[in-house]
Design an enzyme around this catalytic site. Structure first.
Site, PDB file in Angstrom:
ATOM      1  N   ARG A 115      86.345  50.318  81.520  1.00 47.60           N
ATOM      2  CA  ARG A 115      86.097  49.244  82.484  1.00 47.60           C
ATOM      3  C   ARG A 115      87.237  49.177  83.504  1.00 47.60           C
ATOM      4  O   ARG A 115      88.403  49.400  83.174  1.00 47.60           O
ATOM      5  CB  ARG A 115      86.003  47.916  81.727  1.00 47.60           C
ATOM      6  CG  ARG A 115      85.644  46.702  82.574  1.00 47.60           C
ATOM      7  CD  ARG A 115      84.236  46.771  83.058  1.00 47.60           C
ATOM      8  NE  ARG A 115      83.747  45.459  83.515  1.00 47.60           N
ATOM      9  CZ  ARG A 115      82.718  45.307  84.358  1.00 47.60           C
ATOM     10  NH1 ARG A 115      82.075  46.360  84.811  1.00 47.60           N
ATOM     11  NH2 ARG A 115      82.317  44.108  84.716  1.00 47.60           N
ATOM     12  N   THR A 409      74.702  49.752  88.300  1.00 46.19           N
ATOM     13  CA  THR A 409      74.722  50.443  87.042  1.00 46.19           C
ATOM     14  C   THR A 409      73.687  51.552  86.844  1.00 46.19           C
ATOM     15  O   THR A 409      72.635  51.570  87.446  1.00 46.19           O
ATOM     16  CB  THR A 409      74.661  49.401  85.915  1.00 46.19           C
ATOM     17  OG1 THR A 409      75.539  48.348  86.237  1.00 46.19           O
ATOM     18  CG2 THR A 409      75.036  49.969  84.609  1.00 46.19           C
ATOM     19  N   THR A 427      78.955  52.269  86.029  1.00 45.07           N
ATOM     20  CA  THR A 427      78.640  51.388  87.152  1.00 45.07           C
ATOM     21  C   THR A 427      79.680  51.420  88.258  1.00 45.07           C
ATOM     22  O   THR A 427      80.859  51.715  87.997  1.00 45.07           O
ATOM     23  CB  THR A 427      78.508  49.936  86.643  1.00 45.07           C
ATOM     24  OG1 THR A 427      78.097  49.090  87.718  1.00 45.07           O
ATOM     25  CG2 THR A 427      79.818  49.417  86.081  1.00 45.07           C
ATOM     26  N   GLU A 429      79.037  48.553  90.197  1.00 46.99           N
ATOM     27  CA  GLU A 429      78.608  47.157  90.335  1.00 46.99           C
ATOM     28  C   GLU A 429      77.422  47.037  91.277  1.00 46.99           C
ATOM     29  O   GLU A 429      76.358  47.521  90.943  1.00 46.99           O
ATOM     30  CB  GLU A 429      79.757  46.228  90.727  1.00 46.99           C
ATOM     31  CG  GLU A 429      79.733  44.878  89.985  1.00 46.99           C
ATOM     32  CD  GLU A 429      78.774  43.839  90.511  1.00 46.99           C
ATOM     33  OE1 GLU A 429      78.681  43.665  91.735  1.00 46.99           O
ATOM     34  OE2 GLU A 429      78.120  43.182  89.695  1.00 46.99           O
ATOM     35  N   GLU A 453      83.821  45.943  91.509  1.00 42.79           N
ATOM     36  CA  GLU A 453      83.745  45.390  90.153  1.00 42.79           C
ATOM     37  C   GLU A 453      84.441  44.042  90.000  1.00 42.79           C
ATOM     38  O   GLU A 453      84.109  43.258  89.108  1.00 42.79           O
ATOM     39  CB  GLU A 453      84.349  46.383  89.167  1.00 42.79           C
ATOM     40  CG  GLU A 453      83.646  46.420  87.840  1.00 42.79           C
ATOM     41  CD  GLU A 453      82.231  46.912  87.977  1.00 42.79           C
ATOM     42  OE1 GLU A 453      81.315  46.130  87.656  1.00 42.79           O
ATOM     43  OE2 GLU A 453      82.025  48.057  88.398  1.00 42.79           O
ATOM     44  N   ASP A 456      82.687  40.741  89.426  1.00 43.29           N
ATOM     45  CA  ASP A 456      82.173  40.330  88.113  1.00 43.29           C
ATOM     46  C   ASP A 456      83.045  39.243  87.487  1.00 43.29           C
ATOM     47  O   ASP A 456      82.674  38.655  86.466  1.00 43.29           O
ATOM     48  CB  ASP A 456      82.090  41.532  87.161  1.00 43.29           C
ATOM     49  CG  ASP A 456      80.724  42.209  87.208  1.00 43.29           C
ATOM     50  OD1 ASP A 456      79.818  41.678  87.858  1.00 43.29           O
ATOM     51  OD2 ASP A 456      80.577  43.278  86.590  1.00 43.29           O
ATOM     52  N   SER A 481      81.378  42.056  81.548  1.00 43.65           N
ATOM     53  CA  SER A 481      80.262  42.933  81.905  1.00 43.65           C
ATOM     54  C   SER A 481      79.030  42.564  81.085  1.00 43.65           C
ATOM     55  O   SER A 481      79.143  41.939  80.028  1.00 43.65           O
ATOM     56  CB  SER A 481      80.641  44.387  81.621  1.00 43.65           C
ATOM     57  OG  SER A 481      79.530  45.248  81.758  1.00 43.65           O
ATOM     58  N   SER A 482      77.860  42.980  81.576  1.00 46.05           N
ATOM     59  CA  SER A 482      76.623  42.879  80.797  1.00 46.05           C
ATOM     60  C   SER A 482      76.174  44.229  80.256  1.00 46.05           C
ATOM     61  O   SER A 482      75.145  44.304  79.584  1.00 46.05           O
ATOM     62  CB  SER A 482      75.504  42.302  81.672  1.00 46.05           C
ATOM     63  OG  SER A 482      75.825  41.011  82.110  1.00 46.05           O
ATOM     64  N   GLY A 504      71.015  46.911  85.408  1.00 48.11           N
ATOM     65  CA  GLY A 504      70.265  45.701  85.719  1.00 48.11           C
ATOM     66  C   GLY A 504      71.065  44.423  85.795  1.00 48.11           C
ATOM     67  O   GLY A 504      70.502  43.340  85.643  1.00 48.11           O
TER      68      GLY A 504
END
EC number: 2.3.2.2
Length: 598
Positions: A115, A409, A427, A429, A453, A456, A481-482, A504
């Protein structure tokens, strides 16, 4: 079984026939789609015997397939896939972004955190204006301010040291060759270039992706990227140091810090000091038969999706599909469970190096007793907006994060012939990231896109009483993050059953949960599970994929108090499941992905 090139040609033919359409106008209460829709192309699903690779573009899948065919490991194939995606799917992921990688070597599960991080000069006021008010989202995104320190390249190098079989440099060759020779612009890339309001503001991107009249490159245009070819060749020869130090790093820092209207704060020290993390995966028993494993914070993906599925378990048996579709009773319960889970997500989940887990353990949010208590809040009518629970015996010291857009992503699922498997979600973003195309200091046309990013993080760092938000900006911190790369195992035998994931934005959580329900709740194969319409709630409206549910279902939900929003929910799911004959892969009909294997 089609060989790789025949499958590639078939996939590209299908894509060329895809009818493109613009995204629907969304209501002010509906979160924007992470990426615009570019049509729906039915996918057949793919059966293989020894190995399989699923990725978001046929050219990327082909690169991974060739690595596996040459005896490479799943990790080797993932590197080849990611480098090609940087070129052919630049809007979604690439070397300018980050990734979460879940890897299984047949005995041990490893979780690699690549990340992005906030620069050392960043602070919690990063996204506030001069009056202390949060910036508009696109004000924050476009330019250098939103760019986090990229993590994908260094993370993949660290994983390759442990699980790679083929030489590092060899894995870059497919992307280098395609960048030099060119690739045909796909319908999806063309559609997103046409729809994007900001990419043309970057002179390098405007010259590279658009024609003289400002229109996007047409479908089928052969696009060469000499800057990326040279950059990838340098990383292939010298390793990640070529990206994080020297000329390439200097070009990134200069573009970010010298942006004319929205400069950022990344320094050369930030890049040189970036380190990926190896974390402990979180595995959750589900339906007494399945061990579902995913990523811990700073990802909210696994915890939130398994909270939803756990709340469903606690609140009653799973309703069967009605005429092949989820029915009203199920959608009501699922949406209510989602509200409860997303309320906890907004309250608690953030970088674990900065924020303590409730009760001292992130698994407190998945404890059966806690889920049973929360499931009791699901009634016959919608609760509208849920409040967070209290999963641990400790005071709540953080404020919930206000809702804001999330994007991004691409996802890669791979199993190799030696029993290794991975799920990697990657990703930059939002589509096209910060809208900064960087040539890596080569002076050549093209390059790679820098992430956005940092958006986020919570724009509003504190509530009205001054209580801090867990996911606020702090120096060196990783934004929540998701992303939800998922591996599923048989709880009794320990045998790997599936690799799953999706892009998504915040809805990644729903897309993976839906696929798990399809596979192991409703007994569908991977393709049919992916094909199911999308649904969910982010603790706001009940979201239904536009045009996929009967009017009677929508009206029945409204009668139960749901505010229903029918909208594009452009997932990009990939899934590979074990079968008695080997493997069966599915790819999302809403995007360009295919599966290949032998």
């Amino acid at each position: 079984m089609l060989d790789g090139r025949a499958a590639l040609a078939s996939g590209l033919l299908l894509l060329a026939l895809t009818a493109c359409k613009s995204p629907d106008t969304l209501s002010e209460h509906t979160p924007p789609a992470p990426e615009a829709s570019s049509g729906y192309t039915a996918k057949p699903g793919w059966a293989t015997q020894r190995f399989a690779v699923a990725a978001a573009n046929p050219l990327a899948t082909e690169a991974g397939y060739q690595v596996l065919k040459a005896g490479g490991s799943a990790l080797d194939a993932a590197i080849a896939v990611q480098m090609v995606l940087t070129l052919v799917e630049p809007q979604s992921s690439g070397i300018g972004g980050g990734a979460f990688l879940l890897h299984w070597d047949g005995q041990r599960l490893a979780a690699f955190d690549g990340r992005e991080t906030a620069p050392a000069e960043a602070d919690e006021k990063l996204f506030l204006d001069a009056d202390g008010k949060p910036l508009e989202f696109m004000q924050a995104v476009v330019g250098g301010r939103s760019v986090g320190v990229p993590g994908a390249v260094k993370m993949l190098e660290a994983a390759h040291r442990q699980y790679g079989k083929r030489p590092w440099a060899e894995l870059f060759q497919p992307a280098i060759r395609l960048a030099e020779e060119g690739f045909p612009v796909s319908p999806r890339l063309h559609t997103l270039l046409a729809a994007d309001p900001a990419l043309r503001q970057n002179p390098q991107a405007a010259a590279f992706y658009y024609q003289a009249d400002g229109s996007p490159l047409p479908v089928g245009h052969r696009l060469r990227n000499p800057a990326l070819a040279q950059l990838l060749r340098t990383i292939a020869e010298r390793g990640s140091a070529a990206f994080y130090q020297g000329k390439v790093a200097e070009a990134l820092v200069e573009q970010v810090r010298q942006h004319p209207t929205n400069p950022g704060r990344i320094s050369l020290n930030d890049l040189a000091g970036y380190e990926p993390r190896q974390r402990d995966a979180i595995c959750t028993l589900w339906q007494q038969h399945y061990r579902v494993c995913g990523f811990p914070p700073p990802s909210s993906g696994h915890i939130t999706s398994m909270q939803i599925l756990g709340l469903l378990e606690q609140s009653g048996p799973l309703e069967p599909l009605a005429n092949g579709l989820p029915g009203t009773d199920f959608l009501h319960r699922y949406s209510e469970a989602s509200r409860l889970a997303y309320a906890d997500r907004a309250q608690y989940l953030a970088d674990p190096d900065y924020v303590p887990a409730p009760g001292g353990n992130w698994r407190s949010l998945l404890a059966p007793a806690y889920l049973k208590q929360r499931a009791a809040l699901i009634g016959p009518n919608s609760m509208g907006t849920a409040k967070p629970g209290v999963p641990g015996q400790m005071p709540i010291t953080f404020a919930p994060q206000p809702e804001q857009p999330e994007y991004g992503t691409s996802h890669i699922s791979i199993v190799d012939a030696q029993g290794n498997a991975l799920a990697m979600t990657t990703t930059i973003e939002q589509a096209f990231g910060s809208r900064l195309l960087n040539d890596g200091g080569t002076g050549l046309p093209g390059g790679y896109l820098l992430n956005n990013e940092l958006t986020d993080f919570a724009f509003e760092p504190r509530d009205a009483q001054g209580k801090p938000v867990a996911n606020r900006v702090e120096p060196g911190k990783r934004p929540r993050s998701s992303m939800n790369p998922t591996l599923v195992f048989d709880a009794d035998s320990g045998k790997l059953l599936a690799s799953i994931g999706s892009p998504g934005g915040a809805a990644i959580i729903h897309f993976t949960a839906k696929t798990l329900l399809g596979l192991y709740g409703w007994g569908l194969d991977a393709q049919k599970a992916i094909d199911l319409p999308n649904f969910g709630s982010l603790n706001g409206p009940t979201l239904l994929e536009a045009g996929r549910f009967p009017a009677a279902t929508v009206e029945a939900l409204k009668a139960r108090g749901h505010q229903v929003s029918e909208t594009e929910m452009t997932s990009g799911l990939q899934a590979i499941q074990r079968t008695p004959q080997g493997w069966f892969g599915g790819a999302d009909p809403r995007r360009e992905g295919v599966v290949m294997g032998d």
